[in-house]
Design a protein around this motif. Structure first.
Motif, short mmCIF file in Angstrom:
data_model
loop_
_atom_site.label_atom_id
_atom_site.label_comp_id
_atom_site.label_asym_id
_atom_site.label_seq_id
_atom_site.Cartn_x
_atom_site.Cartn_y
_atom_site.Cartn_z
N VAL A 163 -0.78 5.83 -3.41
CA VAL A 163 0.41 4.99 -3.25
C VAL A 163 1.72 5.79 -3.36
N LEU A 164 1.70 6.91 -4.06
CA LEU A 164 2.94 7.68 -4.24
C LEU A 164 3.38 8.36 -2.95
N VAL A 165 2.47 8.55 -2.00
CA VAL A 165 2.80 9.27 -0.77
C VAL A 165 2.50 8.46 0.48
N ALA A 166 2.07 7.20 0.34
CA ALA A 166 1.57 6.42 1.47
C ALA A 166 2.69 5.93 2.38
N ASP A 167 2.40 5.92 3.68
CA ASP A 167 3.27 5.29 4.67
C ASP A 167 2.89 3.83 4.89
N ARG A 168 1.65 3.50 4.58
CA ARG A 168 1.20 2.11 4.63
C ARG A 168 0.23 1.88 3.47
N LEU A 169 0.30 0.65 2.91
CA LEU A 169 -0.60 0.23 1.85
C LEU A 169 -1.54 -0.83 2.40
N ALA A 170 -2.82 -0.68 2.14
CA ALA A 170 -3.82 -1.70 2.48
C ALA A 170 -4.38 -2.22 1.16
N LEU A 171 -4.28 -3.53 0.94
CA LEU A 171 -4.54 -4.10 -0.38
C LEU A 171 -5.32 -5.40 -0.29
N ARG A 172 -5.86 -5.81 -1.42
CA ARG A 172 -6.55 -7.08 -1.56
C ARG A 172 -5.60 -8.08 -2.22
N ALA A 173 -5.52 -9.27 -1.62
CA ALA A 173 -4.73 -10.34 -2.19
C ALA A 173 -5.48 -11.65 -1.98
#
Length: 409
Positions: A163-173
Protein backbone atom coordinates in the motif's frame (compact mmCIF):
# COMPACT_ATOMS: atom_id res chain seq x y z
CA UNK A 1 -5.34 -36.76 -6.57
CA UNK A 2 -6.05 -37.13 -10.22
CA UNK A 3 -5.93 -33.65 -11.74
CA UNK A 4 -4.52 -33.91 -15.24
CA UNK A 5 -1.22 -32.18 -16.01
CA UNK A 6 -1.41 -28.77 -17.62
CA UNK A 7 -1.51 -28.45 -21.39
CA UNK A 8 1.45 -26.99 -23.23
CA UNK A 9 -0.16 -23.55 -23.36
CA UNK A 10 -2.84 -21.81 -21.27
CA UNK A 11 -6.30 -21.16 -22.61
CA UNK A 12 -7.15 -17.47 -22.94
CA UNK A 13 -9.61 -15.13 -24.56
CA UNK A 14 -6.79 -12.90 -25.71
CA UNK A 15 -3.51 -13.17 -27.53
CA UNK A 16 -1.01 -13.62 -24.73
CA UNK A 17 1.95 -13.99 -27.09
CA UNK A 18 4.93 -12.18 -25.63
CA UNK A 19 8.71 -12.51 -25.58
CA UNK A 20 8.49 -16.04 -24.11
CA UNK A 21 9.32 -17.78 -20.86
CA UNK A 22 13.10 -17.88 -21.45
CA UNK A 23 13.17 -14.10 -21.89
CA UNK A 24 11.27 -13.42 -18.68
CA UNK A 25 13.36 -15.84 -16.64
CA UNK A 26 16.50 -14.10 -17.90
CA UNK A 27 15.02 -10.72 -16.98
CA UNK A 28 14.06 -12.05 -13.54
CA UNK A 29 17.60 -13.35 -12.90
CA UNK A 30 19.14 -10.05 -13.96
CA UNK A 31 16.74 -8.12 -11.73
CA UNK A 32 17.36 -10.52 -8.83
CA UNK A 33 21.13 -10.11 -9.24
CA UNK A 34 20.66 -6.34 -9.17
CA UNK A 35 18.53 -6.52 -6.02
CA UNK A 36 21.03 -8.87 -4.35
CA UNK A 37 23.92 -6.40 -4.67
CA UNK A 38 22.46 -4.03 -2.07
CA UNK A 39 19.90 -6.26 -0.37
CA UNK A 40 21.46 -6.02 3.10
CA UNK A 41 21.80 -2.24 3.06
CA UNK A 42 18.29 -1.71 1.68
CA UNK A 43 16.72 -4.06 4.19
CA UNK A 44 18.47 -2.41 7.10
CA UNK A 45 17.47 1.07 5.90
CA UNK A 46 13.84 -0.08 5.70
CA UNK A 47 12.69 2.71 3.38
CA UNK A 48 9.51 2.43 1.32
CA UNK A 49 10.58 0.52 -1.81
CA UNK A 50 9.92 3.14 -4.49
CA UNK A 51 13.33 2.48 -6.02
CA UNK A 52 12.76 -1.29 -6.02
CA UNK A 53 9.39 -0.86 -7.73
CA UNK A 54 11.11 1.32 -10.33
CA UNK A 55 13.57 -1.51 -11.00
CA UNK A 56 10.69 -3.95 -11.49
CA UNK A 57 8.88 -1.46 -13.74
CA UNK A 58 11.94 -0.79 -15.91
CA UNK A 59 12.48 -4.54 -16.31
CA UNK A 60 8.90 -4.92 -17.58
CA UNK A 61 7.96 -7.25 -14.72
CA UNK A 62 4.95 -5.27 -13.48
CA UNK A 63 3.05 -5.88 -16.73
CA UNK A 64 4.22 -9.47 -17.14
CA UNK A 65 0.78 -11.14 -16.92
CA UNK A 66 -1.12 -8.61 -19.04
CA UNK A 67 -1.82 -9.84 -22.60
CA UNK A 68 0.61 -8.58 -25.23
CA UNK A 69 -2.35 -7.23 -27.19
CA UNK A 70 -3.05 -4.89 -24.26
CA UNK A 71 0.56 -3.72 -24.03
CA UNK A 72 1.75 -6.25 -21.45
CA UNK A 73 4.28 -9.05 -21.33
CA UNK A 74 1.89 -11.77 -22.47
CA UNK A 75 3.23 -14.33 -19.98
CA UNK A 76 1.30 -17.08 -18.17
CA UNK A 77 0.97 -18.01 -14.51
CA UNK A 78 3.78 -20.63 -14.51
CA UNK A 79 6.15 -17.92 -15.74
CA UNK A 80 4.89 -15.46 -13.12
CA UNK A 81 5.43 -18.04 -10.37
CA UNK A 82 9.00 -18.64 -11.56
CA UNK A 83 9.70 -14.90 -11.61
CA UNK A 84 8.41 -14.42 -8.05
CA UNK A 85 10.55 -17.31 -6.84
CA UNK A 86 13.67 -15.86 -8.51
CA UNK A 87 13.10 -12.40 -7.04
CA UNK A 88 12.30 -13.82 -3.59
CA UNK A 89 15.61 -15.69 -3.50
CA UNK A 90 17.38 -12.33 -3.68
CA UNK A 91 14.93 -10.26 -1.63
CA UNK A 92 11.98 -11.92 0.09
CA UNK A 93 10.14 -8.67 0.74
CA UNK A 94 10.25 -7.58 -2.89
CA UNK A 95 9.23 -11.10 -3.89
CA UNK A 96 6.13 -10.70 -1.69
CA UNK A 97 5.42 -7.25 -3.12
CA UNK A 98 5.63 -8.57 -6.70
CA UNK A 99 3.56 -11.68 -5.96
CA UNK A 100 0.83 -9.57 -4.33
CA UNK A 101 0.88 -7.25 -7.35
CA UNK A 102 0.39 -10.17 -9.76
CA UNK A 103 -2.46 -11.61 -7.73
CA UNK A 104 -4.36 -8.34 -7.33
CA UNK A 105 -3.75 -6.99 -10.83
CA UNK A 106 -5.12 -10.25 -12.28
CA UNK A 107 -8.10 -10.41 -9.93
CA UNK A 108 -10.50 -8.66 -12.30
CA UNK A 109 -10.26 -11.74 -14.55
CA UNK A 110 -11.84 -13.79 -11.78
CA UNK A 111 -14.44 -11.42 -10.39
CA UNK A 112 -15.79 -9.14 -13.10
CA UNK A 113 -17.07 -9.13 -16.67
CA UNK A 114 -14.52 -9.34 -19.53
CA UNK A 115 -15.06 -5.78 -20.87
CA UNK A 116 -14.29 -4.23 -17.48
CA UNK A 117 -11.33 -6.56 -16.92
CA UNK A 118 -9.99 -5.61 -20.37
CA UNK A 119 -10.26 -1.91 -19.58
CA UNK A 120 -8.45 -2.29 -16.27
CA UNK A 121 -5.63 -4.33 -17.81
CA UNK A 122 -5.16 -1.88 -20.69
CA UNK A 123 -4.91 1.04 -18.29
CA UNK A 124 -2.67 -0.89 -15.91
CA UNK A 125 -0.30 -1.70 -18.78
CA UNK A 126 -0.34 1.83 -20.20
CA UNK A 127 0.42 3.46 -16.84
CA UNK A 128 2.47 0.55 -15.44
CA UNK A 129 0.51 0.43 -12.21
CA UNK A 130 1.81 -1.29 -9.11
CA UNK A 131 -1.08 -2.91 -7.22
CA UNK A 132 -1.40 -3.36 -3.47
CA UNK A 133 -4.03 -4.34 -0.93
CA UNK A 134 -5.64 -7.72 -0.24
CA UNK A 135 -8.92 -9.64 -0.21
CA UNK A 136 -8.53 -11.62 3.02
CA UNK A 137 -11.42 -11.43 5.48
CA UNK A 138 -10.89 -9.07 8.40
CA UNK A 139 -12.83 -7.76 11.36
CA UNK A 140 -14.19 -5.14 11.40
CA UNK A 141 -14.63 -5.12 7.62
CA UNK A 142 -14.51 -2.19 5.23
CA UNK A 143 -18.06 -1.08 4.47
CA UNK A 144 -19.46 -0.14 1.06
CA UNK A 145 -22.60 1.99 1.21
CA UNK A 146 -24.68 2.64 -1.89
CA UNK A 147 -25.39 6.24 -3.00
CA UNK A 148 -27.16 7.82 -5.92
CA UNK A 149 -24.03 7.97 -8.04
CA UNK A 150 -22.21 4.85 -6.89
CA UNK A 151 -20.85 3.89 -3.47
CA UNK A 152 -19.00 5.27 -0.47
CA UNK A 153 -16.23 3.24 1.19
CA UNK A 154 -15.48 3.51 4.90
CA UNK A 155 -13.39 1.73 7.53
CA UNK A 156 -9.82 0.71 8.18
CA UNK A 157 -7.77 -2.23 6.90
CA UNK A 158 -5.08 -2.96 9.45
CA UNK A 159 -2.52 -4.53 7.15
CA UNK A 160 -2.12 -4.82 3.40
CA UNK A 161 0.93 -5.50 1.25
CA UNK A 162 2.21 -2.87 -1.15
CA UNK A 163 0.00 0.00 0.00
CA UNK A 164 2.90 2.41 0.57
CA UNK A 165 3.88 2.31 -3.12
CA UNK A 166 0.66 1.23 -4.87
CA UNK A 167 -0.93 3.03 -7.80
CA UNK A 168 -4.13 1.06 -7.27
CA UNK A 169 -5.58 -0.74 -4.24
CA UNK A 170 -7.70 -3.88 -4.60
CA UNK A 171 -9.61 -4.59 -1.39
CA UNK A 172 -12.42 -6.54 0.25
CA UNK A 173 -15.46 -4.63 1.44
CA UNK A 174 -18.96 -5.67 2.50
CA UNK A 175 -22.20 -4.11 1.35
CA UNK A 176 -23.78 -2.19 4.21
CA UNK A 177 -27.29 -3.33 3.29
CA UNK A 178 -26.74 -7.05 2.55
CA UNK A 179 -23.35 -7.96 4.05
CA UNK A 180 -22.18 -9.41 0.73
CA UNK A 181 -18.37 -9.28 0.39
CA UNK A 182 -17.16 -7.49 -2.73
CA UNK A 183 -13.84 -6.84 -4.47
CA UNK A 184 -13.28 -3.13 -5.07
CA UNK A 185 -10.55 -1.07 -6.73
CA UNK A 186 -9.54 2.30 -5.27
CA UNK A 187 -7.13 4.98 -6.41
CA UNK A 188 -5.03 5.71 -3.27
CA UNK A 189 -4.77 9.38 -4.22
CA UNK A 190 -8.52 9.89 -3.79
CA UNK A 191 -9.78 12.26 -1.13
CA UNK A 192 -10.41 10.42 2.13
CA UNK A 193 -7.77 7.69 1.70
CA UNK A 194 -5.17 7.63 4.48
CA UNK A 195 -2.17 5.28 4.43
CA UNK A 196 0.11 4.47 7.35
CA UNK A 197 3.29 2.40 7.41
CA UNK A 198 4.28 -0.60 9.55
CA UNK A 199 7.45 0.86 11.03
CA UNK A 200 7.78 -1.76 13.77
CA UNK A 201 7.83 -4.89 11.57
CA UNK A 202 10.86 -7.10 12.25
CA UNK A 203 10.70 -8.76 8.83
CA UNK A 204 9.45 -8.16 5.28
CA UNK A 205 10.21 -4.49 5.85
CA UNK A 206 10.37 -3.73 2.13
CA UNK A 207 7.01 -5.30 1.23
CA UNK A 208 5.50 -1.80 1.58
CA UNK A 209 2.92 -3.09 4.06
CA UNK A 210 0.75 -0.75 6.04
CA UNK A 211 -2.73 0.21 7.13
CA UNK A 212 -5.31 1.97 4.99
CA UNK A 213 -8.15 4.13 6.27
CA UNK A 214 -11.13 5.19 4.17
CA UNK A 215 -13.20 8.18 5.21
CA UNK A 216 -16.28 8.38 2.94
CA UNK A 217 -14.22 7.57 -0.17
CA UNK A 218 -16.32 7.65 -3.33
CA UNK A 219 -16.24 4.43 -5.38
CA UNK A 220 -17.70 4.35 -8.90
CA UNK A 221 -19.89 1.45 -10.02
CA UNK A 222 -17.14 0.23 -12.40
CA UNK A 223 -14.69 0.06 -9.50
CA UNK A 224 -16.72 -2.70 -7.85
CA UNK A 225 -15.29 -5.83 -9.48
CA UNK A 226 -17.66 -8.47 -8.17
CA UNK A 227 -18.63 -10.78 -5.34
CA UNK A 228 -16.22 -12.55 -2.99
CA UNK A 229 -18.98 -14.74 -1.58
CA UNK A 230 -18.10 -18.36 -0.81
CA UNK A 231 -21.67 -19.56 -1.49
CA UNK A 232 -21.67 -22.17 -4.24
CA UNK A 233 -24.64 -20.54 -5.97
CA UNK A 234 -22.45 -17.43 -6.42
CA UNK A 235 -18.93 -18.89 -6.54
CA UNK A 236 -18.18 -20.98 -9.63
CA UNK A 237 -15.34 -23.54 -9.55
CA UNK A 238 -13.37 -21.38 -11.99
CA UNK A 239 -13.76 -18.25 -9.85
CA UNK A 240 -12.85 -20.29 -6.76
CA UNK A 241 -9.44 -20.95 -8.38
CA UNK A 242 -8.46 -17.44 -7.32
CA UNK A 243 -7.71 -18.96 -3.91
CA UNK A 244 -5.15 -21.62 -4.95
CA UNK A 245 -3.72 -19.27 -7.58
CA UNK A 246 -2.94 -16.71 -4.87
CA UNK A 247 -1.79 -19.24 -2.28
CA UNK A 248 0.64 -20.77 -4.78
CA UNK A 249 2.35 -17.38 -5.00
CA UNK A 250 3.03 -17.73 -1.27
CA UNK A 251 4.55 -21.16 -1.96
CA UNK A 252 6.94 -19.66 -4.52
CA UNK A 253 7.87 -16.91 -2.11
CA UNK A 254 8.79 -19.41 0.62
CA UNK A 255 10.73 -21.62 -1.77
CA UNK A 256 12.62 -18.59 -3.05
CA UNK A 257 13.59 -17.64 0.51
CA UNK A 258 14.77 -21.18 1.25
CA UNK A 259 16.80 -21.40 -1.94
CA UNK A 260 18.20 -17.90 -1.49
CA UNK A 261 19.56 -18.46 2.00
CA UNK A 262 21.06 -21.83 1.05
CA UNK A 263 22.79 -20.33 -1.98
CA UNK A 264 24.21 -17.46 0.07
CA UNK A 265 25.30 -19.75 2.91
CA UNK A 266 26.97 -22.09 0.41
CA UNK A 267 29.01 -19.22 -1.01
CA UNK A 268 30.04 -18.26 2.50
CA UNK A 269 30.97 -21.85 3.37
CA UNK A 270 33.15 -22.11 0.30
CA UNK A 271 35.03 -18.98 1.27
CA UNK A 272 35.25 -19.31 5.05
CA UNK A 273 36.34 -21.68 7.82
CA UNK A 274 33.93 -24.23 9.25
CA UNK A 275 31.81 -22.93 12.10
CA UNK A 276 32.44 -26.10 14.13
CA UNK A 277 36.05 -26.85 13.31
CA UNK A 278 38.26 -23.87 12.42
CA UNK A 279 41.10 -26.26 11.58
CA UNK A 280 39.39 -27.37 8.38
CA UNK A 281 40.87 -25.54 5.37
CA UNK A 282 38.99 -22.70 3.68
CA UNK A 283 36.27 -24.04 1.40
CA UNK A 284 36.48 -27.45 3.02
CA UNK A 285 34.11 -30.17 1.85
CA UNK A 286 35.14 -32.41 4.76
CA UNK A 287 33.21 -31.01 7.70
CA UNK A 288 30.57 -33.65 8.51
CA UNK A 289 28.34 -31.19 10.39
CA UNK A 290 28.16 -28.82 7.45
CA UNK A 291 27.53 -31.66 5.01
CA UNK A 292 24.71 -33.10 7.14
CA UNK A 293 22.92 -29.78 7.52
CA UNK A 294 23.23 -28.96 3.83
CA UNK A 295 21.99 -32.43 2.96
CA UNK A 296 18.95 -32.23 5.21
CA UNK A 297 17.99 -28.76 4.03
CA UNK A 298 18.46 -29.71 0.39
CA UNK A 299 16.07 -32.63 0.87
CA UNK A 300 13.48 -30.30 2.41
CA UNK A 301 13.80 -27.69 -0.33
CA UNK A 302 13.75 -30.20 -3.22
CA UNK A 303 10.78 -32.08 -1.74
CA UNK A 304 8.82 -28.85 -1.35
CA UNK A 305 9.79 -27.86 -4.88
CA UNK A 306 8.47 -31.16 -6.26
CA UNK A 307 5.13 -30.67 -4.50
CA UNK A 308 5.03 -27.11 -5.81
CA UNK A 309 5.52 -28.38 -9.37
CA UNK A 310 2.57 -30.75 -8.98
CA UNK A 311 0.39 -27.97 -7.57
CA UNK A 312 1.46 -25.61 -10.36
CA UNK A 313 0.51 -28.14 -13.03
CA UNK A 314 -2.87 -28.62 -11.36
CA UNK A 315 -3.57 -24.88 -11.11
CA UNK A 316 -2.53 -24.27 -14.70
CA UNK A 317 -4.63 -27.18 -15.84
CA UNK A 318 -7.62 -25.88 -13.89
CA UNK A 319 -7.33 -22.46 -15.52
CA UNK A 320 -7.15 -24.12 -18.92
CA UNK A 321 -10.34 -26.10 -18.18
CA UNK A 322 -12.20 -22.83 -17.77
CA UNK A 323 -15.94 -23.09 -17.25
CA UNK A 324 -15.76 -26.89 -17.56
CA UNK A 325 -13.94 -27.14 -14.22
CA UNK A 326 -15.93 -29.01 -11.56
CA UNK A 327 -16.05 -28.50 -7.79
CA UNK A 328 -14.37 -31.89 -7.26
CA UNK A 329 -11.49 -30.87 -9.52
CA UNK A 330 -11.22 -27.53 -7.77
CA UNK A 331 -11.04 -29.34 -4.42
CA UNK A 332 -8.15 -31.53 -5.63
CA UNK A 333 -6.29 -28.47 -6.89
CA UNK A 334 -6.81 -26.63 -3.61
CA UNK A 335 -5.57 -29.60 -1.58
CA UNK A 336 -2.47 -29.97 -3.76
CA UNK A 337 -1.67 -26.31 -3.13
CA UNK A 338 -2.21 -26.84 0.60
CA UNK A 339 0.31 -29.69 0.54
CA UNK A 340 2.81 -27.45 -1.22
CA UNK A 341 2.15 -24.64 1.27
CA UNK A 342 2.93 -26.89 4.23
CA UNK A 343 6.11 -28.28 2.68
CA UNK A 344 7.36 -24.86 1.54
CA UNK A 345 6.65 -23.34 4.95
CA UNK A 346 8.76 -25.98 6.67
CA UNK A 347 11.55 -25.65 4.09
CA UNK A 348 11.66 -21.86 4.50
CA UNK A 349 11.62 -21.88 8.30
CA UNK A 350 14.16 -24.71 8.65
CA UNK A 351 16.53 -23.36 6.00
CA UNK A 352 16.54 -19.77 7.19
CA UNK A 353 17.08 -20.82 10.82
CA UNK A 354 19.62 -23.61 10.37
CA UNK A 355 21.66 -21.70 7.80
CA UNK A 356 22.70 -19.53 10.74
CA UNK A 357 24.16 -22.66 12.37
CA UNK A 358 26.17 -23.37 9.24
CA UNK A 359 27.69 -19.90 9.28
CA UNK A 360 28.14 -20.01 13.05
CA UNK A 361 28.67 -17.03 15.34
CA UNK A 362 29.58 -14.86 12.36
CA UNK A 363 25.95 -15.00 11.28
CA UNK A 364 25.19 -12.58 14.13
CA UNK A 365 26.99 -9.88 12.16
CA UNK A 366 24.53 -7.33 10.80
CA UNK A 367 27.03 -6.62 8.02
CA UNK A 368 26.51 -10.09 6.57
CA UNK A 369 22.73 -9.83 6.81
CA UNK A 370 21.97 -13.55 7.13
CA UNK A 371 19.36 -12.72 9.77
CA UNK A 372 17.15 -11.02 7.16
CA UNK A 373 16.27 -14.40 5.60
CA UNK A 374 15.01 -15.77 8.91
CA UNK A 375 13.12 -12.60 9.83
CA UNK A 376 11.48 -12.38 6.41
CA UNK A 377 10.46 -16.05 6.34
CA UNK A 378 9.18 -15.99 9.89
CA UNK A 379 7.16 -12.83 9.34
CA UNK A 380 5.54 -14.21 6.21
CA UNK A 381 4.66 -17.52 7.82
CA UNK A 382 3.11 -15.70 10.78
CA UNK A 383 0.77 -13.84 8.44
CA UNK A 384 0.14 -16.96 6.32
CA UNK A 385 0.19 -19.93 8.79
CA UNK A 386 -0.33 -23.42 7.41
CA UNK A 387 -2.01 -25.06 10.42
CA UNK A 388 -5.46 -24.73 8.86
CA UNK A 389 -4.19 -25.93 5.49
CA UNK A 390 -2.79 -29.12 7.03
CA UNK A 391 -6.10 -29.77 8.80
CA UNK A 392 -7.94 -29.32 5.49
CA UNK A 393 -5.63 -31.85 3.82
CA UNK A 394 -6.44 -34.37 6.57
CA UNK A 395 -10.18 -33.71 6.31
CA UNK A 396 -10.07 -34.20 2.54
CA UNK A 397 -8.01 -37.37 2.81
CA UNK A 398 -10.11 -38.93 5.59
CA UNK A 399 -13.61 -37.60 4.96
CA UNK A 400 -13.56 -36.31 1.38
CA UNK A 401 -14.47 -32.80 2.59
CA UNK A 402 -13.83 -29.99 0.12
CA UNK A 403 -11.51 -27.30 1.55
CA UNK A 404 -13.14 -23.91 2.25
CA UNK A 405 -12.71 -20.95 -0.07
CA UNK A 406 -10.02 -18.87 1.65
CA UNK A 407 -8.25 -15.94 0.03
CA UNK A 408 -4.57 -15.34 0.91
CA UNK A 409 -3.44 -12.38 3.02
Amino acid sequence: MGVAPAPSGPASQHDRTGPGRAHWLRVARETADDLATDAVAREQAGKAPFDEVLRLREAGLLTLLIPAGFGGGGADWPTAYAVVREIAAADGAIGQLLGCHYFLSWSARFFTEPPLADRLERQSAAEEWCWGGGFARQEPPLTLTGTGGGHVLGGRQCFATGVLVADRLALRAVRADTGEPLAVVVDPTRHGVGIGGEADAFGQRLAAGGSVEFDAVRVAADDVLGSLSADEDVLSPLTALVSPVGRLLSVQLRLGMAEGVLAEAREYSRAAHSAWQPAWPVGSSQDPHVLSVYGELTVLARSASALSDQALQAVHGGLARGEELTYDEYAEISVLVALAEAAASRAAQESTARALDIVGARSASSRLGFDRFWRNARTHTLYEPVTHRVREVGDYFLNGEHPPFVLPI
